[in-house]
Design an enzyme around this catalytic site. Sequence first.
Site, PDB file in Angstrom:
ATOM      1  N   LYS A   1      10.955  -0.738  -3.879  1.00 38.85           N
ATOM      2  CA  LYS A   1      10.094   0.070  -4.743  1.00 38.85           C
ATOM      3  C   LYS A   1      10.908   0.787  -5.835  1.00 38.85           C
ATOM      4  CE  LYS A   1       6.664   0.904  -1.051  1.00 38.85           C
ATOM      5  NZ  LYS A   1       5.806   1.934  -0.406  1.00 38.85           N
TER       6      LYS A   1
ATOM      7  N   TYR B   1      -2.302  -2.808  -3.328  1.00 38.67           N
ATOM      8  CA  TYR B   1      -2.674  -1.732  -2.402  1.00 38.67           C
ATOM      9  C   TYR B   1      -4.186  -1.528  -2.320  1.00 38.67           C
ATOM     10  CZ  TYR B   1       2.115  -0.215  -1.413  1.00 38.67           C
ATOM     11  OH  TYR B   1       3.418  -0.140  -0.961  1.00 38.67           O
TER      12      TYR B   1
ATOM     13  N   ASN C   1       9.096   5.859  -0.489  1.00 38.12           N
ATOM     14  CA  ASN C   1       9.727   5.453   0.767  1.00 38.12           C
ATOM     15  C   ASN C   1      10.436   4.101   0.677  1.00 38.12           C
ATOM     16  OD1 ASN C   1       7.544   3.800   0.677  1.00 38.12           O
ATOM     17  ND2 ASN C   1       6.482   4.690   2.420  1.00 38.12           N
TER      18      ASN C   1
ATOM     19  N   HIS D   1       8.481  -1.843   0.786  1.00 35.79           N
ATOM     20  CA  HIS D   1       7.217  -2.324   1.356  1.00 35.79           C
ATOM     21  C   HIS D   1       7.491  -3.580   2.164  1.00 35.79           C
ATOM     22  CE1 HIS D   1       3.125  -3.868   1.718  1.00 35.79           C
ATOM     23  NE2 HIS D   1       3.629  -5.047   1.370  1.00 35.79           N
TER      24      HIS D   1
ATOM     25  N   GLU E   1      -0.475 -11.248   0.057  1.00 37.00           N
ATOM     26  CA  GLU E   1       0.424 -10.544  -0.862  1.00 37.00           C
ATOM     27  C   GLU E   1       1.364 -11.518  -1.574  1.00 37.00           C
ATOM     28  OE1 GLU E   1       0.413  -6.508   1.910  1.00 37.00           O
ATOM     29  OE2 GLU E   1       2.317  -7.543   1.549  1.00 37.00           O
TER      30      GLU E   1
END
Length: 138
Positions: A9, A49, A112, A115, A126
Amino acid sequence: MESTMVLIKPDAVRRRLIGRIIERLEARGLTIRAMKMVRISRELAEKHYAEHASRAFYPKLVSFMTSGPIVAMAVSGPAAVTLVRKMIGATDPTESEPGSIRGEYSLDVTENLVHGSDSPESAASELALWFEQSDYVD
Ligand code: IDP
Ligand code: MG
């Protein structure tokens, strides 16, 4: 052999953690089948998402995911989905174990670092969003 979707990310890219994250995946014995560094559109972030569209944190999550480049990877290996989720660690920073990527390098619930798909079905949908099938299937 199973494939899963991994995203490094924008916070991890900014913090120069790309190498350390990829090193852990490869050291474990997983294979990077496809990889690209991209700055994504709001539309792709929203689709990725979509399951969280009704959550209060969704707008903040989409802004975060479009705040800078991301490294997207198709990662394969036996039970890759489960293995990668364990290596990433829990979403809740108070639950992510020391030794996991989040448990070593993050204490924020949004920013965080990584993913990983949560099931083989999520991985398939995905991966189809981010890659051509010929990028990661022999
Ligand atoms: P996961 O990444 O561990 O699978 P999900 O519940 O699928 O976690 O949430 C997707 C992403 O949304 C998280 O990785 C995190 O960036 C963000 N997020 C999840 N829960 C919260 C929250 O309670 N507040 C703010 N952001 C959250
Ligand atoms: Mg998730």
